[in-house]
Design an enzyme around this catalytic site. Structure first.
Site, short mmCIF file in Angstrom:
data_model
loop_
_atom_site.label_atom_id
_atom_site.label_comp_id
_atom_site.label_asym_id
_atom_site.label_seq_id
_atom_site.Cartn_x
_atom_site.Cartn_y
_atom_site.Cartn_z
N GLY A 10 -35.09 -48.11 -9.42
CA GLY A 10 -34.90 -49.36 -10.16
C GLY A 10 -36.02 -49.63 -11.15
O GLY A 10 -36.19 -50.75 -11.63
N LYS A 132 -30.78 -58.37 2.20
CA LYS A 132 -32.21 -58.08 2.37
C LYS A 132 -32.59 -58.14 3.85
O LYS A 132 -33.43 -57.37 4.31
CB LYS A 132 -33.06 -59.05 1.54
CG LYS A 132 -32.98 -58.77 0.03
CD LYS A 132 -33.98 -59.59 -0.79
CE LYS A 132 -33.85 -59.25 -2.26
NZ LYS A 132 -34.77 -60.01 -3.13
N1 LIG Z 1 -37.94 -63.89 -7.57
C1 LIG Z 1 -37.02 -63.98 -8.54
O1 LIG Z 1 -36.92 -65.01 -9.25
C2 LIG Z 1 -36.13 -62.81 -8.79
C3 LIG Z 1 -35.35 -62.77 -9.94
C4 LIG Z 1 -34.58 -61.62 -10.19
C5 LIG Z 1 -34.60 -60.59 -9.27
N2 LIG Z 1 -35.37 -60.67 -8.15
C6 LIG Z 1 -35.38 -59.57 -7.17
O2 LIG Z 1 -35.96 -58.42 -7.77
C7 LIG Z 1 -35.31 -57.24 -7.29
C8 LIG Z 1 -34.85 -56.40 -8.48
O3 LIG Z 1 -33.94 -57.17 -9.24
P1 LIG Z 1 -33.76 -56.95 -10.81
O4 LIG Z 1 -33.08 -58.16 -11.32
O5 LIG Z 1 -35.06 -56.53 -11.40
O6 LIG Z 1 -32.76 -55.73 -10.81
P2 LIG Z 1 -31.83 -55.19 -12.00
O7 LIG Z 1 -32.58 -55.25 -13.28
O8 LIG Z 1 -30.50 -55.84 -11.92
O9 LIG Z 1 -31.59 -53.68 -11.53
C9 LIG Z 1 -32.68 -52.83 -11.29
C10 LIG Z 1 -32.23 -51.41 -11.33
O10 LIG Z 1 -31.48 -51.08 -10.18
C11 LIG Z 1 -30.59 -50.01 -10.51
N3 LIG Z 1 -29.22 -50.47 -10.19
C12 LIG Z 1 -28.67 -51.66 -10.50
N4 LIG Z 1 -27.42 -51.74 -10.03
C13 LIG Z 1 -27.20 -50.61 -9.38
C14 LIG Z 1 -26.10 -50.11 -8.66
N5 LIG Z 1 -24.98 -50.83 -8.49
N6 LIG Z 1 -26.20 -48.88 -8.12
C15 LIG Z 1 -27.34 -48.18 -8.26
N7 LIG Z 1 -28.41 -48.61 -8.93
C16 LIG Z 1 -28.35 -49.81 -9.48
C17 LIG Z 1 -30.72 -49.72 -12.01
O11 LIG Z 1 -31.68 -48.68 -12.16
P3 LIG Z 1 -31.34 -47.20 -12.71
O12 LIG Z 1 -30.14 -47.26 -13.57
O13 LIG Z 1 -32.60 -46.83 -13.42
O14 LIG Z 1 -31.13 -46.38 -11.51
C18 LIG Z 1 -31.34 -51.00 -12.50
O15 LIG Z 1 -32.10 -50.88 -13.66
C19 LIG Z 1 -34.18 -57.71 -6.37
O16 LIG Z 1 -34.61 -57.61 -5.03
C20 LIG Z 1 -33.99 -59.16 -6.76
O17 LIG Z 1 -33.51 -59.97 -5.70
C21 LIG Z 1 -36.14 -61.75 -7.91
#
Ligand SMILES: NC(=O)c1ccc[n+]([C@@H]2O[C@H](COP(=O)([O-])OP(=O)(O)OC[C@H]3O[C@@H](n4cnc5c(N)ncnc54)[C@H](OP(=O)(O)O)[C@@H]3O)[C@@H](O)[C@H]2O)c1
Length: 316
Positions: A10, A132
């Site tokens: 990711g 989670k």
């Molecule tokens: N604290 C907050 O306010 C907050 C806000 C947003 C997110 N978060 C947390 O941060 C973490 C990451 O979230 P994010 O929003 O950064 O993620 P994201 O940008 O939606 O996705 C991260 C990466 O995961 C891979 N991915 C996404 N969907 C997939 C699928 N269906 N199958 C396989 N790989 C997939 C892709 O990587 P590749 O294509 O490179 O493999 C993508 O670039 C999560 O645990 C989320 O709950 C927290």
């Protein structure tokens, strides 16, 4: 043993890219930095991946459901950092099992970077926490000689906390262009701890650089700063030099009603409303934050976050 050979999942995503940036700021401290990415991303983000290669990042392109590809990627890796998005959280289950079976992987950081999903007994029933929690249950069931873990719990990303959910503006947020703010809580005076996205990277890096019994096999609850919606509003008004046109409040009671309605209607942002309700209830506050046990790295403050938001909006 301090981590030397890292593999990230990711790493091309929203928070993963900040985590990778922070790791690259300390690139010389690691022997290998590799990322595992999907063929789709390899195609759509080809130039970004070329830049990473130039910074000595190994790019492994594959399907995260392909066990053989994962086993091969784990060879020589001691630490796996997952930043997979919400829709891919369950995909971490085989990744963790394979990490436990690998003779090389010793530490796994699952995709957390948010609300403490074990904050109180009530947390076990919160809808957004379910996947989670499953991931945590699995990793905790594995003998520690096989795999260690660290949960980097950051609370809401400050930048996202500032922005309202489109169509659900009552669930809080600051609209700089319209000078309109909706503060959560009766008077906007309930405390909330926020972490900027850059600081998530800084704090993950610090967490893997200072592995010890204080950081391993437990949640590490860190943040950039603790504030209140009213203090954020005051900072916006100070920096814009004007009293805003509209400042309203959404009580917890009203937020709970919005949350129920969002889930009933299957609103895509229902998860976001639940999280905002948890944060407003005090779910980001701890007796002691964990920044100290990872060397108290320098983090950002409210003034800088508000200034960045004003800059972002003026550049639109
Ligand atoms: N604290 C907050 O306010 C907050 C806000 C947003 C997110 N978060 C947390 O941060 C973490 C990451 O979230 P994010 O929003 O950064 O993620 P994201 O940008 O939606 O996705 C991260 C990466 O995961 C891979 N991915 C996404 N969907 C997939 C699928 N269906 N199958 C396989 N790989 C997939 C892709 O990587 P590749 O294509 O490179 O493999 C993508 O670039 C999560 O645990 C989320 O709950 C927290």
């Amino acid at each position: 043993m301090s981590p030397k050979n890292l593999l990230l999942f990711g790493a091309t995503g929203t928070i993963g890219s900040y985590i990778l940036d922070a790791i690259l700021s300390a690139r010389s401290q690691f022997d290998r930095v590799a990322i595992f990415t999907s063929p789709r991303t390899a195609e759509t983000k080809a130039s970004a991946l070329e830049k990473l290669k130039a910074q000595n990042v190994e790019i492994i392109v594959g399907d995260i459901e392909d066990e053989e590809a994962i086993k091969a990627a784990y060879v020589g890796i001691d630490t796996v950092i997952s930043a997979l998005g919400r829709t891919a959280l369950a995909q971490q289950i085989p990744l963790i099992n394979l990490a436990a079976a690998s003779k090389d992987v010793n530490l796994f950081l699952p995709s957390e970077y948010g609300t403490d999903i074990a904050y109180s007994p009530k947390s076990a029933n919160e809808k957004p926490h379910q996947l989670k929690l499953k991931v945590r249950a699995l990793i905790e069931s594995i003998p520690r000689e096989q795999l260690n873990y660290s949960y980097v719990v950051t609370g809401p990303f400050a930048e996202m906390y500032l922005n309202s959910i489109p169509g659900l503006e009552e669930a809080g947020g600051w609209n700089v262009k319209a000078q309109k703010a909706t503060l959560l809580g009766d008077k906007g005076e309930d405390k909330v701890s926020l972490t900027t996205m850059k600081d998530v990277g800084t704090l993950v890096l610090a967490a893997i650089q200072s592995t010890s019994s204080a950081t391993l096999n437990r949640p590490l609850c860190v943040n950039s700063f603790t504030t209140t919606p009213a203090k954020i509003q005051a900072e916006f008004e100070r920096q814009t030099g004007t009293a805003w046109k509209s400042v309203s409040f959404t009580s917890l009671e009203r937020l709970r009603a919005l949350e129920t309605e969002a889930w009933e209607k299957g609103h895509p942002a229902a998860t976001g409303v639940t999280l905002r309700r948890i944060w407003t209830e005090g779910g980001t506050l701890y007796e002691e934050r964990g920044n100290g046990v990872i060397g108290e790295p320098a983090v950002m403050g409210l003034e800088e976050v508000v200034a960045n938001e004003l800059k972002r909006v003026s550049s639109l």
